[in-house]
Design a protein around this motif. Structure first.
Motif, PDB file in Angstrom:
ATOM      1  N   MET A  51      58.493  28.604  38.885  1.00  0.00           N
ATOM      2  CA  MET A  51      58.260  29.400  40.079  1.00  0.00           C
ATOM      3  C   MET A  51      59.236  30.567  40.036  1.00  0.00           C
ATOM      4  SD  MET A  51      55.838  27.710  41.541  1.00  0.00           S
ATOM      5  CE  MET A  51      55.751  28.410  43.192  1.00  0.00           C
ATOM      6  N   ARG A  52      58.743  31.763  40.404  1.00  0.00           N
ATOM      7  CA  ARG A  52      59.563  32.967  40.283  1.00  0.00           C
ATOM      8  C   ARG A  52      59.668  33.702  41.616  1.00  0.00           C
ATOM      9  NH1 ARG A  52      62.196  32.476  35.410  1.00  0.00           N
ATOM     10  NH2 ARG A  52      60.727  31.936  33.765  1.00  0.00           N
ATOM     11  N   ASN A  53      60.697  34.537  41.725  1.00  0.00           N
ATOM     12  CA  ASN A  53      60.815  35.443  42.860  1.00  0.00           C
ATOM     13  C   ASN A  53      59.794  36.575  42.662  1.00  0.00           C
ATOM     14  OD1 ASN A  53      61.885  37.877  44.350  1.00  0.00           O
ATOM     15  ND2 ASN A  53      63.305  36.325  45.066  1.00  0.00           N
ATOM     16  N   THR A  54      59.042  36.919  43.692  1.00  0.00           N
ATOM     17  CA  THR A  54      57.940  37.875  43.520  1.00  0.00           C
ATOM     18  C   THR A  54      58.132  39.192  44.275  1.00  0.00           C
ATOM     19  OG1 THR A  54      56.758  36.726  45.306  1.00  0.00           O
ATOM     20  CG2 THR A  54      56.197  36.131  43.036  1.00  0.00           C
ATOM     21  N   PHE A  55      59.319  39.441  44.811  1.00  0.00           N
ATOM     22  CA  PHE A  55      59.505  40.673  45.578  1.00  0.00           C
ATOM     23  C   PHE A  55      59.270  41.908  44.704  1.00  0.00           C
ATOM     24  CE2 PHE A  55      62.179  44.045  47.527  1.00  0.00           C
ATOM     25  CZ  PHE A  55      61.507  44.134  48.739  1.00  0.00           C
ATOM     26  N   ALA A  56      59.787  41.917  43.494  1.00  0.00           N
ATOM     27  CA  ALA A  56      59.593  43.072  42.600  1.00  0.00           C
ATOM     28  C   ALA A  56      58.112  43.261  42.278  1.00  0.00           C
ATOM     29  CB  ALA A  56      60.400  42.887  41.321  1.00  0.00           C
ATOM     30  N   ALA A  57      57.394  42.159  42.084  1.00  0.00           N
ATOM     31  CA  ALA A  57      55.963  42.257  41.803  1.00  0.00           C
ATOM     32  C   ALA A  57      55.220  42.876  42.983  1.00  0.00           C
ATOM     33  CB  ALA A  57      55.395  40.872  41.489  1.00  0.00           C
ATOM     34  N   LEU A  91      48.764  40.019  36.876  1.00  0.00           N
ATOM     35  CA  LEU A  91      49.941  39.249  37.278  1.00  0.00           C
ATOM     36  C   LEU A  91      49.603  37.766  37.410  1.00  0.00           C
ATOM     37  CD1 LEU A  91      51.397  41.728  39.901  1.00  0.00           C
ATOM     38  CD2 LEU A  91      52.610  40.923  37.873  1.00  0.00           C
ATOM     39  N   PHE A  92      48.448  37.465  37.999  1.00  0.00           N
ATOM     40  CA  PHE A  92      48.018  36.067  38.082  1.00  0.00           C
ATOM     41  C   PHE A  92      47.909  35.471  36.683  1.00  0.00           C
ATOM     42  CE2 PHE A  92      45.860  36.856  42.373  1.00  0.00           C
ATOM     43  CZ  PHE A  92      46.734  36.043  43.072  1.00  0.00           C
ATOM     44  N   ASP A  93      47.250  36.182  35.770  1.00  0.00           N
ATOM     45  CA  ASP A  93      47.080  35.674  34.411  1.00  0.00           C
ATOM     46  C   ASP A  93      48.427  35.497  33.715  1.00  0.00           C
ATOM     47  OD1 ASP A  93      44.370  35.755  34.857  1.00  0.00           O
ATOM     48  OD2 ASP A  93      43.991  37.486  33.564  1.00  0.00           O
ATOM     49  N   ALA A  94      49.325  36.475  33.894  1.00  0.00           N
ATOM     50  CA  ALA A  94      50.637  36.396  33.251  1.00  0.00           C
ATOM     51  C   ALA A  94      51.393  35.162  33.730  1.00  0.00           C
ATOM     52  CB  ALA A  94      51.439  37.664  33.544  1.00  0.00           C
ATOM     53  N   PHE A 115      50.068  32.279  35.535  1.00  0.00           N
ATOM     54  CA  PHE A 115      49.411  30.981  35.419  1.00  0.00           C
ATOM     55  C   PHE A 115      48.942  30.656  34.007  1.00  0.00           C
ATOM     56  CE2 PHE A 115      48.618  31.775  40.045  1.00  0.00           C
ATOM     57  CZ  PHE A 115      49.304  30.663  40.517  1.00  0.00           C
ATOM     58  N   GLN A 116      48.484  31.648  33.258  1.00  0.00           N
ATOM     59  CA  GLN A 116      47.911  31.372  31.942  1.00  0.00           C
ATOM     60  C   GLN A 116      48.890  31.609  30.802  1.00  0.00           C
ATOM     61  OE1 GLN A 116      44.378  33.806  31.784  1.00  0.00           O
ATOM     62  NE2 GLN A 116      43.266  32.536  33.261  1.00  0.00           N
ATOM     63  N   GLN A 117      49.756  32.607  30.964  1.00  0.00           N
ATOM     64  CA  GLN A 117      50.684  32.951  29.882  1.00  0.00           C
ATOM     65  C   GLN A 117      52.101  32.451  30.140  1.00  0.00           C
ATOM     66  OE1 GLN A 117      50.199  37.220  29.865  1.00  0.00           O
ATOM     67  NE2 GLN A 117      47.973  36.993  29.881  1.00  0.00           N
ATOM     68  N   ARG A 118      52.344  32.036  31.373  1.00  0.00           N
ATOM     69  CA  ARG A 118      53.659  31.526  31.790  1.00  0.00           C
ATOM     70  C   ARG A 118      54.783  32.524  31.500  1.00  0.00           C
ATOM     71  NH1 ARG A 118      53.524  24.922  30.897  1.00  0.00           N
ATOM     72  NH2 ARG A 118      51.551  24.612  31.979  1.00  0.00           N
ATOM     73  N   ARG A 119      54.510  33.780  31.828  1.00  0.00           N
ATOM     74  CA  ARG A 119      55.521  34.825  31.668  1.00  0.00           C
ATOM     75  C   ARG A 119      56.321  34.944  32.959  1.00  0.00           C
ATOM     76  NH1 ARG A 119      53.061  40.145  29.055  1.00  0.00           N
ATOM     77  NH2 ARG A 119      55.244  40.393  28.445  1.00  0.00           N
ATOM     78  N   ASP A 120      57.483  35.546  32.844  1.00  0.00           N
ATOM     79  CA  ASP A 120      58.377  35.713  33.987  1.00  0.00           C
ATOM     80  C   ASP A 120      58.004  37.001  34.720  1.00  0.00           C
ATOM     81  OD1 ASP A 120      60.391  36.018  35.821  1.00  0.00           O
ATOM     82  OD2 ASP A 120      62.036  35.941  34.370  1.00  0.00           O
ATOM     83  N   VAL A 121      57.227  36.867  35.799  1.00  0.00           N
ATOM     84  CA  VAL A 121      56.767  38.054  36.517  1.00  0.00           C
ATOM     85  C   VAL A 121      57.813  38.573  37.505  1.00  0.00           C
ATOM     86  CG1 VAL A 121      54.316  37.545  36.244  1.00  0.00           C
ATOM     87  CG2 VAL A 121      55.547  36.619  38.224  1.00  0.00           C
TER      88      VAL A 121
END
Length: 228
Positions: free
Chosen positions: A106-112, A135-138, A140-146
């Motif tokens: 789970m990540r902080n999403t303010f920057a996004a 962003l959703f794909d990154a 949920f599917q790619q598990r990148r740090d958004v």
């Protein structure tokens, strides 16, 4: 033959929320049922499920156990159910990267949210939606740090947005204030969960619904002239 009625749909959403992408996938199906009858312009508004999430993030399993008090077995059962619901809605939460999948975080999403607001200003609703889906794909599917600025700039550039502009947007304090104001507006409307879709600025459709629910709600909005 008359032209389709036009509506705006503002969606309060968080990139960390699986129900938000499920809801949007169902909304698209609902809009497909209204082809030639109703056309919608979709815009995305900020909502942080975990505004106090630290920069390093938190493991998804640990987060669910801490926030909701679920056992690992309960969390796994819920995840299996979510995967099934996602597949039926037309969205896969399966990992698409190469090799062993990294830990789900789970990540902080303010920057996004700042980047999404800039994308709307810079490119309009269609561009903002493309970035939101990326962003959703990154996540949920790619598990990148958004929450990582480099990742965010890369995703923006992939959607045709200017990388330097995206980088500047992430550092823009005025943009951050806009995001904070829009988040506060959600609380003023008693929106405590997402997705929350507001049609024509007045009619609220809460939660992820079936396509028919969205289609029928939009028909009622148009028939009653709500917000028109």
């Amino acid at each position: 033959m008359s032209a389709p009625a036009r509506v705006t749909i503002d969606i309060y959403s968080d990139v960390m929320c699986p129900w938000c992408i499920i809801g949007y996938s169902q909304l698209r199906k609902g809009l497909a049922q209204l082809d030639g009858e109703i056309e919608a312009e979709v815009r995305w508004l900020p909502f942080e499920l975990n505004p106090d999430m630290p920069p390093e993030g938190e493991g998804q399993s640990e987060h669910i156990a801490r926030k909701y008090g679920r056992t690992p077995e309960q969390a796994e059962a819920n995840r299996a159910q979510l995967l099934n619901i996602g597949e039926r809605a037309g969205y896969s939460f399966a990992y698409t990267g190469a090799g062993e999948p990294p830990k789900a975080m789970m990540r902080n999403t303010f920057a996004a949210h700042k980047l999404l607001k800039w994308a709307l200003i810079e490119g309009g609703p269609a561009v903002q939606t493309r970035l939101k889906l990326a962003l959703f794909d990154a996540h949920f599917q790619q598990r990148r740090d958004v929450s990582d600025p480099d990742v965010l700039v890369e995703l923006a550039a992939a959607e045709g947005l200017n990388p330097a502009g995206a980088r500047a947007a992430l550092d823009d304090e005025a943009l951050g204030l806009i995001v904070r104001r829009e988040q506060a507006a959600a609380w003023d409307m008693n929106i405590t969960g997402v997705p929350a879709m507001i049609v024509n600025g007045k009619f609220l459709i809460p939660g992820a619904q079936e396509p028919e629910v969205y289609a029928n709600a939009l028909r009622r909005v148009v028939a009653r002239g709500i917000g028109a």
